[in-house]
Design a protein around this motif. Structure first.
Motif, short mmCIF file in Angstrom:
data_model
loop_
_atom_site.label_atom_id
_atom_site.label_comp_id
_atom_site.label_asym_id
_atom_site.label_seq_id
_atom_site.Cartn_x
_atom_site.Cartn_y
_atom_site.Cartn_z
N MET A 107 0.83 -1.19 0.00
CA MET A 107 0.00 0.00 0.00
C MET A 107 0.88 1.26 0.00
O MET A 107 0.58 2.21 -0.71
CB MET A 107 -0.92 -0.04 1.22
CG MET A 107 -2.07 0.90 1.13
SD MET A 107 -3.16 0.55 -0.25
CE MET A 107 -4.65 0.29 0.58
N GLU A 108 1.94 1.25 0.79
CA GLU A 108 2.83 2.42 0.83
C GLU A 108 3.50 2.66 -0.51
O GLU A 108 3.69 3.80 -0.91
CB GLU A 108 3.88 2.23 1.94
CG GLU A 108 3.33 2.39 3.33
CD GLU A 108 4.42 2.25 4.38
OE1 GLU A 108 5.55 2.68 4.11
OE2 GLU A 108 4.11 1.71 5.45
N GLU A 109 3.85 1.56 -1.19
CA GLU A 109 4.50 1.70 -2.50
C GLU A 109 3.54 2.35 -3.50
O GLU A 109 3.94 3.23 -4.27
CB GLU A 109 4.97 0.35 -3.01
CG GLU A 109 5.73 0.45 -4.31
CD GLU A 109 6.26 -0.89 -4.80
OE1 GLU A 109 6.57 -0.96 -6.00
OE2 GLU A 109 6.34 -1.84 -4.01
N ALA A 110 2.29 1.95 -3.50
CA ALA A 110 1.29 2.53 -4.39
C ALA A 110 1.11 4.01 -4.08
O ALA A 110 1.01 4.84 -5.00
CB ALA A 110 -0.04 1.80 -4.25
N ASP A 111 1.11 4.36 -2.81
CA ASP A 111 0.97 5.76 -2.41
C ASP A 111 2.17 6.57 -2.90
O ASP A 111 2.02 7.68 -3.41
CB ASP A 111 0.84 5.87 -0.89
CG ASP A 111 0.59 7.29 -0.46
OD1 ASP A 111 -0.41 7.90 -0.92
OD2 ASP A 111 1.40 7.82 0.34
N HIS A 112 3.36 5.99 -2.78
CA HIS A 112 4.58 6.67 -3.22
C HIS A 112 4.56 6.88 -4.74
O HIS A 112 4.93 7.95 -5.24
CB HIS A 112 5.82 5.87 -2.81
CG HIS A 112 7.09 6.47 -3.29
ND1 HIS A 112 7.60 7.65 -2.80
CD2 HIS A 112 7.95 6.07 -4.25
CE1 HIS A 112 8.72 7.94 -3.43
NE2 HIS A 112 8.95 7.00 -4.32
N VAL A 113 4.13 5.86 -5.48
CA VAL A 113 4.06 5.97 -6.94
C VAL A 113 3.09 7.07 -7.34
O VAL A 113 3.39 7.89 -8.21
CB VAL A 113 3.68 4.62 -7.58
CG1 VAL A 113 3.33 4.78 -9.05
CG2 VAL A 113 4.79 3.61 -7.39
#
Length: 66
Positions: free
Chosen positions: A1-7
């Motif tokens: 989830m954090e990776e999607a937010d960062h992207v």
């Protein structure tokens, strides 16, 4: 989830940078059309102003349809 937010954050930042660059380009076109000519009076190329206004409108419409 954090990776999607960062992207998403990165894509949004790139998008904002692209919009800012386009605005600078449009502003430069608009400013150049009104630069002073002989005698210090502004020379306005109405065709250039018309084209610049058209470009502003097209950019705004693209942003609104996202």
């Amino acid at each position: 989830m954090e990776e999607a937010d960062h992207v998403l954050e990165e894509v949004a930042a790139r998008f904002a940078d692209a919009v800012a660059r386009q605005r600078r380009t449009l502003r430069t076109s608009w400013s150049a059309a009104g630069e002073s000519g002989s005698g210090g009076h502004p020379t306005v190329d109405t065709e250039q102003l018309r084209l610049t206004l058209r470009d502003y409108r097209e950019m705004t419409e693209r942003l609104l349809h996202m």
